[in-house]
Design a protein around this motif. Structure first.
Motif, PDB file in Angstrom:
ATOM      1  N   ALA A 349       0.829  -1.210   0.000  1.00 30.36           N
ATOM      2  CA  ALA A 349       0.000   0.000   0.000  1.00 30.36           C
ATOM      3  C   ALA A 349       0.859   1.253   0.000  1.00 30.36           C
ATOM      4  O   ALA A 349       0.557   2.234  -0.696  1.00 30.36           O
ATOM      5  N   ARG A 350       1.944   1.242   0.767  1.00 30.66           N
ATOM      6  CA  ARG A 350       2.827   2.407   0.814  1.00 30.66           C
ATOM      7  C   ARG A 350       3.515   2.645  -0.526  1.00 30.66           C
ATOM      8  O   ARG A 350       3.675   3.786  -0.963  1.00 30.66           O
ATOM      9  N   TRP A 352       2.401   1.901  -3.507  1.00 29.05           N
ATOM     10  CA  TRP A 352       1.466   2.465  -4.472  1.00 29.05           C
ATOM     11  C   TRP A 352       0.959   3.842  -4.049  1.00 29.05           C
ATOM     12  O   TRP A 352       0.542   4.631  -4.895  1.00 29.05           O
ATOM     13  N   LEU A 353       1.037   4.137  -2.771  1.00 31.82           N
ATOM     14  CA  LEU A 353       0.757   5.507  -2.330  1.00 31.82           C
ATOM     15  C   LEU A 353       1.804   6.453  -2.906  1.00 31.82           C
ATOM     16  O   LEU A 353       1.466   7.562  -3.366  1.00 31.82           O
ATOM     17  N   ALA A 356       0.996   6.965  -6.519  1.00 30.46           N
ATOM     18  CA  ALA A 356      -0.190   7.806  -6.645  1.00 30.46           C
ATOM     19  C   ALA A 356       0.130   9.270  -6.372  1.00 30.46           C
ATOM     20  O   ALA A 356      -0.378  10.174  -7.058  1.00 30.46           O
ATOM     21  N   LEU A 357       0.988   9.523  -5.391  1.00 32.39           N
ATOM     22  CA  LEU A 357       1.371  10.904  -5.082  1.00 32.39           C
ATOM     23  C   LEU A 357       2.094  11.548  -6.262  1.00 32.39           C
ATOM     24  O   LEU A 357       1.918  12.739  -6.547  1.00 32.39           O
ATOM     25  N   ALA A 392       6.389  11.305  -1.339  1.00 38.47           N
ATOM     26  CA  ALA A 392       6.584  10.120  -2.186  1.00 38.47           C
ATOM     27  C   ALA A 392       8.043   9.676  -2.173  1.00 38.47           C
ATOM     28  O   ALA A 392       8.339   8.472  -2.073  1.00 38.47           O
ATOM     29  N   ILE A 395       8.898   7.965   1.146  1.00 33.43           N
ATOM     30  CA  ILE A 395       8.376   6.600   1.191  1.00 33.43           C
ATOM     31  C   ILE A 395       9.290   5.658   0.406  1.00 33.43           C
ATOM     32  O   ILE A 395       9.651   4.563   0.890  1.00 33.43           O
TER      33      ILE A 395
END
Length: 410
Positions: A349-350, A352-353, A356-357, A392, A395
């Motif tokens: 999830a992180r 793809w976060l 996405a950002l 981003a 992460i």
């Protein structure tokens, strides 16, 4: 005997489906050329340079050589474009019309497919052979992402898929312990798009982790390729080439979409105007060096995180940030996310976060790129965009740095 034709059909069907998908993709890009967009960079910079190359193969930079904002990229993408213009001319296509743009986008979308194919190889190297559905997902992420259509279609930067494909190719060759071939690919990438030189930092550190000799071969090969590619143009038209690729940038003021818009009217504005590249290079070096010191070094998917961070540094700290600057960040970050196998759901999830950002930030950058936007709005967009892309990057840095040590995949 009755079953044999059916079996033959089933064996041929995957290839047929691939051909249909490729044709549909090319047609989609052909259709983009007819959208009511203002003149994109392929119309304003690339096609005039390619036209000049048709008349004099070594003078593509004459077209905008003395302007304040010339064609600031190397000649590699101009070679196939010049050939394409000759074909269009033979067919009687109007050079400045929508049809010409549609043909250009469709033809150069082949490089997006090549880039995506290289991304699939990265994922298969890390995760093993992919099923048909998994392969379709990877291709979808790397060909249908909004940032790809935004940069290549909305802004006409046909050189970015070529550059990114070559960087992915160079990274694979480097992991295969072929530093000379990797340097050749990186040198060609720089000849496609100048900021690609930043990728030499993580790639050199990755090579050095194996052998210092490999790092030296990589750098020498990249430099020799870049010099051999630009030298004929430099000898034929030194003034325009130097202005277009080097000196023009120092005269540009702090522009839209950048965190440096907050420095306008202060003593830092002049510093940012002339020294933003120092900050960019510092961030690229720091992030790549930190990752290279993690257990295992810059191997496996971690190398692609370092490449994504190098691209992100340019979009973070350049004195002007256009939406298409996020193209390489999106592709490389997506490749890294797709290649991380066996991670916990929270880590997935992180990852793809982070992707996405990047995509959201590219869309947000359209605010600053809109003509006539108020200064306060431009500054707000620059600050918010900096925070989103910074998040981003953080992460990616943390997840890539904490991944288990891996051996170079074969």
């Amino acid at each position: 005997r009755k079953l044999t034709p059916m079996l033959h059909l089933r064996m041929r069907l995957p290839g047929t489906v691939r051909s249909v998908c490729v044709m549909a993709y090319l047609l989609a890009w052909f259709g983009v050329g007819f959208l009511p967009l203002n003149g994109t960079d392929v119309d304003q910079f690339f096609r005039p340079s390619a036209e000049a190359m048709i008349h004099d193969p070594l003078s593509p930079y004459v077209a905008a050589g003395h302007s304040a904002y010339p064609n600031a990229n190397g000649p590699l993408a101009l070679l196939p474009l010049a050939l394409l213009l000759e074909v269009e001319r033979a067919l009687g296509v109007t050079p400045s019309g929508h049809l010409a743009r549609a043909i250009t986008l469709a033809a150069f979308s082949v490089f997006i497919l090549l880039m995506a194919r290289e991304g699939v190889r990265v994922v298969e190297r890390a995760r093993g052979s992919l099923s048909g559905r998994e392969r379709l997902v990877v291709y979808g992420v790397l060909t249908l992402g909004p940032t790809i259509w935004q940069g290549n279609g909305g802004y006409g930067h046909i050189e970015q898929p070529i550059e990114t494909w070559l960087i992915l190719l160079g990274a694979r060759w480097l992991l295969d312990e072929r530093p000379l071939a990797a340097g050749l690919a990186v040198g060609l990438a720089v000849l496609a798009r100048s900021p690609a030189v930043l990728f030499l930092v993580p790639l050199t550190l990755a090579a050095r982790h194996h052998r210092v000799r490999d790092a030296a071969l990589l750098v020498v090969s990249a430099a020799a390729t870049g010099l051999a590619g630009i030298l004929p143009f430099l000898l034929a038209d030194r003034v325009d080439v130097v202005h277009s690729l080097v000196t023009y940038r120092g005269s540009l003021l702090v522009g839209v979409g950048s965190i440096w818009t907050l420095a306008r009217g202060t003593a830092l504005e002049s510093f940012a105007q002339h020294a933003d590249v120092v900050f960019i290079l510092a961030v690229v070096t720091a992030s790549s060096a930190w990752l290279s010191r993690r257990s295992g070094g810059l191997v496996g998917s971690r190398l692609y995180a370092a490449l994504a961070l190098a691209a992100a540094a340019f979009a973070l700290l350049a004195k002007t940030v256009w939406p298409y600057y996020f193209f390489e960040v999106y592709v490389l970050a997506s490749t890294w996310a797709l290649a991380r196998a066996g991670a916990e759901p929270v880590d997935v999830a992180r990852r793809w976060l982070a992707v996405a950002l990047v995509a959201v930030n590219a869309l947000l950058a359209e605010v600053g790129a809109t003509p006539g936007v108020p200064v306060a709005v431009d500054r707000l967009e620059g600050a918010v965009g900096f925070l989103l892309l910074g998040a981003a990057a953080w992460i990616m840095l943390r997840l890539a740095g904490s991944q288990p040590a891996v051996k170079p995949d074969r």
